[in-house]
Design a protein around this motif. Structure first.
Motif, short mmCIF file in Angstrom:
data_model
loop_
_atom_site.label_atom_id
_atom_site.label_comp_id
_atom_site.label_asym_id
_atom_site.label_seq_id
_atom_site.Cartn_x
_atom_site.Cartn_y
_atom_site.Cartn_z
N GLY A 77 83.98 19.86 74.45
CA GLY A 77 83.78 18.57 73.78
C GLY A 77 84.08 18.65 72.30
O GLY A 77 84.63 17.71 71.72
N LEU A 78 83.74 19.79 71.68
CA LEU A 78 84.03 19.96 70.25
C LEU A 78 85.54 19.99 70.02
O LEU A 78 86.03 19.39 69.05
CB LEU A 78 83.39 21.26 69.76
N ILE A 79 86.27 20.67 70.89
CA ILE A 79 87.73 20.71 70.75
C ILE A 79 88.33 19.32 70.86
O ILE A 79 89.21 18.92 70.09
CB ILE A 79 88.33 21.67 71.80
N VAL A 80 87.86 18.55 71.83
CA VAL A 80 88.35 17.17 71.99
C VAL A 80 88.04 16.34 70.75
O VAL A 80 88.87 15.56 70.28
CB VAL A 80 87.73 16.53 73.25
N LEU A 81 86.84 16.52 70.20
CA LEU A 81 86.46 15.77 69.00
C LEU A 81 87.35 16.14 67.82
O LEU A 81 87.81 15.26 67.07
CB LEU A 81 84.99 16.07 68.67
N LEU A 82 87.63 17.43 67.63
CA LEU A 82 88.50 17.86 66.54
C LEU A 82 89.91 17.32 66.70
O LEU A 82 90.54 16.88 65.74
CB LEU A 82 88.53 19.39 66.47
N ALA A 84 90.71 14.58 68.21
CA ALA A 84 90.66 13.14 67.92
C ALA A 84 90.68 12.89 66.42
O ALA A 84 91.35 11.98 65.94
CB ALA A 84 89.41 12.52 68.56
N VAL A 85 89.93 13.70 65.66
CA VAL A 85 89.91 13.54 64.20
C VAL A 85 91.29 13.82 63.61
O VAL A 85 91.78 13.09 62.74
CB VAL A 85 88.85 14.47 63.58
N GLY A 87 94.16 13.54 65.14
CA GLY A 87 95.04 12.46 65.53
C GLY A 87 94.84 11.22 64.68
O GLY A 87 95.80 10.54 64.29
N LEU A 88 93.57 10.93 64.36
CA LEU A 88 93.29 9.78 63.50
C LEU A 88 93.87 9.98 62.10
O LEU A 88 94.45 9.07 61.52
CB LEU A 88 91.78 9.56 63.41
N GLY A 89 93.72 11.19 61.57
CA GLY A 89 94.28 11.47 60.25
C GLY A 89 95.80 11.34 60.24
O GLY A 89 96.38 10.80 59.29
N ALA A 90 96.46 11.84 61.31
CA ALA A 90 97.91 11.72 61.39
C ALA A 90 98.35 10.27 61.48
O ALA A 90 99.34 9.86 60.87
CB ALA A 90 98.44 12.51 62.59
N ALA A 91 97.59 9.47 62.23
CA ALA A 91 97.93 8.05 62.36
C ALA A 91 97.79 7.32 61.04
O ALA A 91 98.64 6.49 60.67
CB ALA A 91 97.04 7.40 63.43
#
Length: 228
Positions: A77-82, A84-85, A87-91
């Motif tokens: 879950g931590l890997i998925v959260l990282l 996601a963060v 990906g949001l920064g890249a977007a």
């Protein structure tokens, strides 16, 4: 012999002559400290930078371990959260662009010499047809300002910026003041802020160009009375 709780504990050491000599606890501790401080005992000690890095990695490992326990799903879950963060920064980086240092939105709107509003509109249409939205937005904004100059609603000034043109045009066409200022900000964002335009941004400017082209200006005397 004194007991463990006695105040005169002694340590037997050998003097240089071989005879046993009783030494107090504190002097013996100081002698041991001096002996161990010699360079020969620290030849293989890690470098201070290495020790700092070791402490940093230990701290980072503790943080990751604590986060993996708190995150839903544990380490996975931590890997998925990282991810996601990241990906949001890249977007956000892609959407907002990267400001380019050394350039300011105080440069002239018309940087390539005088051209007619029709010329700028034709260039904007060409860029839009090819999907070059940045250039299309720039040329459409130039067409709006040049059209106002050709209609004598703005005094032609080669060094005028987009913001200055929008402010002056807003006094002549108060009903379009907010839209003109927004158009100037969009021009600055694309030209100087490193942001990317899209089809919707271009169509907004196209609608504004068509509306301003036939808009009735405020009378000159009213504009002069409203000037500060």
């Amino acid at each position: 012999m004194p007991g463990a709780g006695g105040t005169a504990a002694r340590l037997l050491v050998r003097a240089s002559g071989g005879a046993p000599v009783e030494t107090g606890r504190l002097p013996a501790r100081e002698a041991a400290r001096r002996e161990l401080s010699k360079g020969a005992y620290h030849e293989n000690d890690p470098h201070p930078l290495q020790r700092a890095l070791d402490h940093l990695w230990t701290w980072f490992g503790d943080v990751v371990s604590a986060a993996s326990v708190a995150a839903p799903g544990g380490p996975a879950g931590l890997i998925v959260l990282l991810l996601a963060v990241l990906g949001l920064g890249a977007a956000l980086r892609w959407r907002l662009g990267v400001p380019r240092p050394g350039r300011r939105p105080t440069e002239a709107l018309f940087a390539h010499g005088p051209r007619s509003a029709a010329d700028h509109r034709a260039a904007a249409d060409t860029h839009a047809a090819a999907g070059r939205w940045n250039q299309a937005v720039q040329e459409r904004m130039r067409a709006i300002v040049r059209s106002l100059e050709e209609r004598a609603l703005l005094e032609p000034r080669p060094g005028r910026t987009a913001d200055e043109a929008a402010a002056e045009a807003g006094r002549a066409l108060p009903a379009y003041d907010a839209r003109l200022r927004a158009a100037a900000r969009g021009f600055d964002d694309v030209t100087y802020g490193g942001r990317s335009a899209d089809r919707a941004a271009y169509l907004t400017l196209l609608d504004l160009d068509r509306a301003v082209e036939t808009a009735t200006p405020r009378p000159a005397d009213a504009r002069e009375g409203a000037s500060p």
